[in-house]
Design a protein around this motif. Structure first.
Motif, PDB file in Angstrom:
ATOM      1  N   ARG A 202       0.877  -1.036  -0.034  1.00  0.00           N
ATOM      2  CA  ARG A 202       0.005   0.048  -0.014  1.00  0.00           C
ATOM      3  C   ARG A 202       1.056   1.067   0.029  1.00  0.00           C
ATOM      4  NH1 ARG A 202      -0.993  -1.845   5.582  1.00  0.00           N
ATOM      5  NH2 ARG A 202      -0.475  -0.123   6.985  1.00  0.00           N
ATOM      6  N   CYS A 203       0.366   2.270  -0.463  1.00  0.00           N
ATOM      7  CA  CYS A 203       1.155   3.660  -0.590  1.00  0.00           C
ATOM      8  C   CYS A 203       1.484   4.247   0.976  1.00  0.00           C
ATOM      9  CB  CYS A 203       0.266   4.686  -1.203  1.00  0.00           C
ATOM     10  SG  CYS A 203       0.834   6.277  -1.471  1.00  0.00           S
ATOM     11  N   TRP A 204       2.796   4.449   0.983  1.00  0.00           N
ATOM     12  CA  TRP A 204       3.145   4.874   2.325  1.00  0.00           C
ATOM     13  C   TRP A 204       2.597   6.206   2.892  1.00  0.00           C
ATOM     14  CZ3 TRP A 204       5.658   3.803   6.515  1.00  0.00           C
ATOM     15  CH2 TRP A 204       6.402   4.636   7.202  1.00  0.00           C
TER      16      TRP A 204
ATOM     17  N   ARG B 279      -0.380   6.986   1.746  1.00  0.00           N
ATOM     18  CA  ARG B 279      -1.952   6.837   1.847  1.00  0.00           C
ATOM     19  C   ARG B 279      -2.302   7.970   0.968  1.00  0.00           C
ATOM     20  NH1 ARG B 279      -4.614   2.277   3.602  1.00  0.00           N
ATOM     21  NH2 ARG B 279      -3.512   1.452   5.450  1.00  0.00           N
TER      22      ARG B 279
ATOM     23  N   ARG C 221      -5.268   4.496  -1.347  1.00  0.00           N
ATOM     24  CA  ARG C 221      -5.611   4.436   0.015  1.00  0.00           C
ATOM     25  C   ARG C 221      -5.648   3.121   0.273  1.00  0.00           C
ATOM     26  NH1 ARG C 221      -6.737   8.481   3.713  1.00  0.00           N
ATOM     27  NH2 ARG C 221      -6.599  10.279   2.217  1.00  0.00           N
TER      28      ARG C 221
ATOM     29  N   ASP D 191      -5.049  -1.343   0.239  1.00  0.00           N
ATOM     30  CA  ASP D 191      -3.908  -1.969  -0.574  1.00  0.00           C
ATOM     31  C   ASP D 191      -4.218  -2.833  -1.745  1.00  0.00           C
ATOM     32  OD1 ASP D 191      -5.298  -4.169   0.393  1.00  0.00           O
ATOM     33  OD2 ASP D 191      -3.917  -4.849   2.078  1.00  0.00           O
TER      34      ASP D 191
ATOM     35  N   CYS E 132       4.447   3.813  -5.757  1.00  0.00           N
ATOM     36  CA  CYS E 132       2.921   3.990  -5.926  1.00  0.00           C
ATOM     37  C   CYS E 132       2.660   4.381  -7.191  1.00  0.00           C
ATOM     38  CB  CYS E 132       2.612   4.909  -4.726  1.00  0.00           C
ATOM     39  SG  CYS E 132       0.719   4.940  -5.084  1.00  0.00           S
TER      40      CYS E 132
ATOM     41  N   SER F 299       1.951  -4.487   3.013  1.00  0.00           N
ATOM     42  CA  SER F 299       0.972  -4.395   3.658  1.00  0.00           C
ATOM     43  C   SER F 299       0.584  -5.502   4.756  1.00  0.00           C
ATOM     44  CB  SER F 299      -0.616  -4.212   2.816  1.00  0.00           C
ATOM     45  OG  SER F 299      -1.611  -3.959   3.457  1.00  0.00           O
TER      46      SER F 299
END
Ligand code: OAD
Length: 256
Positions: free
Chosen positions: A129-131, A133, A138, A140, A155, A165
């Motif tokens: 998932r994006c570090w 967010r 948002r 995963d 990302c 994640s």
């Protein structure tokens, strides 16, 4: 196998056969026969590296590439591993006996064995998932490339870093998963399999099950943090114990 082991196997099989609800909590020991190292055993991962340098937010902030190299190594090891008899028996029970599996493992081997009704408390090593967010990233998503390529991976939405994640030390568990796990702990037979039972909140499910009146069965070659709560203890490997219990179940259909 001793006579008392045989007796315990028979008693667990009878309890599983009669149970209206069965829940199993699993840990790294379930995957050790597949060649996936445990965390706290003699050759455990935490004997070789310190948790703080690899499995915390701070570690990732300090050195995301180092953290990803470790995850990339583990992913390649797991990619080459196969589910073992313990995964297969538990998966079969989810399909045929309505059992619920709660796992602390992130390796995906329960899924590969065909488990249904699986609650993954600590996430998945195959999801990222994006570090940051970012708005678009948002949730995963699955990224099962082995090797990952350039590290840390980026990302696709915002170009920032992505992270595995999984739940790192100091991070909270997903509350809805924990609620589901606690509800599942209120069952007739609760098996705790291949976990040292020292990491909370997962280990807290064992006293929860006990308090709810479940028969608590521990399957582990060694004593654990919650051995004293077990009604029945099988000091053997998960694959051996579950195979033997399952053989009893299938050979004595009359009691099922
Ligand atoms: P541990 O490494 O703490 O414990 C593994 C347990 O498996 C030990 O009690 C062993 O005795 C047992 N074991 C070893 N071989 C076995 C076999 N063949 N059959 C049955 N049992 C066997 O792993 P976990 O309890 O899963 O968390 O660790 C819990 C959490 O701590 C992990 O999910 C991970 C870790 O740090 C996070 O990453 C958040």
């Amino acid at each position: 196998m001793t006579a008392s082991d045989r007796d315990a196997i028979e008693r667990v099989a009878a309890a599983v056969a009669a149970a209206r609800s069965i829940t199993a909590l699993t840990g790294a020991g379930v995957s050790s026969a597949s060649g996936v190292p445990t965390f706290r055993g003699e050759d455990g991962l935490w004997k070789k590296v310190r948790v703080e340098t690899l499995a915390t937010r701070e570690a990732f902030e300090n050195d995301p590439r180092l953290v990803w190299e470790w995850y990339d190594w583990r992913r390649s090891l797991i990619r080459n591993a196969q589910p073992n008899a313990a995964h297969h028996v538990l998966a079969a029970w989810t399909r045929t006996r309505g059992a619920t599996l709660i796992t602390q493992n992130v390796d995906g081997l329960h899924e590969r064995a065909g488990a249904e009704r699986l609650i993954r408390l600590h996430g998945s090593i195959w999801h990222v998932r994006c570090w940051n967010r970012c708005h678009a990233g948002r949730a995963d998503w699955l990224d099962d490339r082995v090797p990952m390529g350039a590290l840390p991976p980026r990302c696709p939405h915002c170009g920032g870093m992505v992270r595995p994640s999984v739940v790192w030390f100091g991070e909270p568990l997903d509350q809805s998963l924990l609620d589901r796990a606690r509800a599942a702990a209120a069952c007739d037979v609760f098996l705790t399999v291949g976990t040292s039972s020292v990491v909370y909140p997962a280990a807290g499910l064992i006293p929860d099950a006990k308090a709810a009146g479940a028969l608590v069965v521990e399957i582990n070659p060694d004593a654990t943090g919650t051995s004293h709560m077990a009604d029945l203890t099988l000091r053997m490997s998960a694959a051996d114990a579950l195979t033997q219990i399952n053989e009893h179940l299938t050979s004595s259909k009359a009691t099922c």
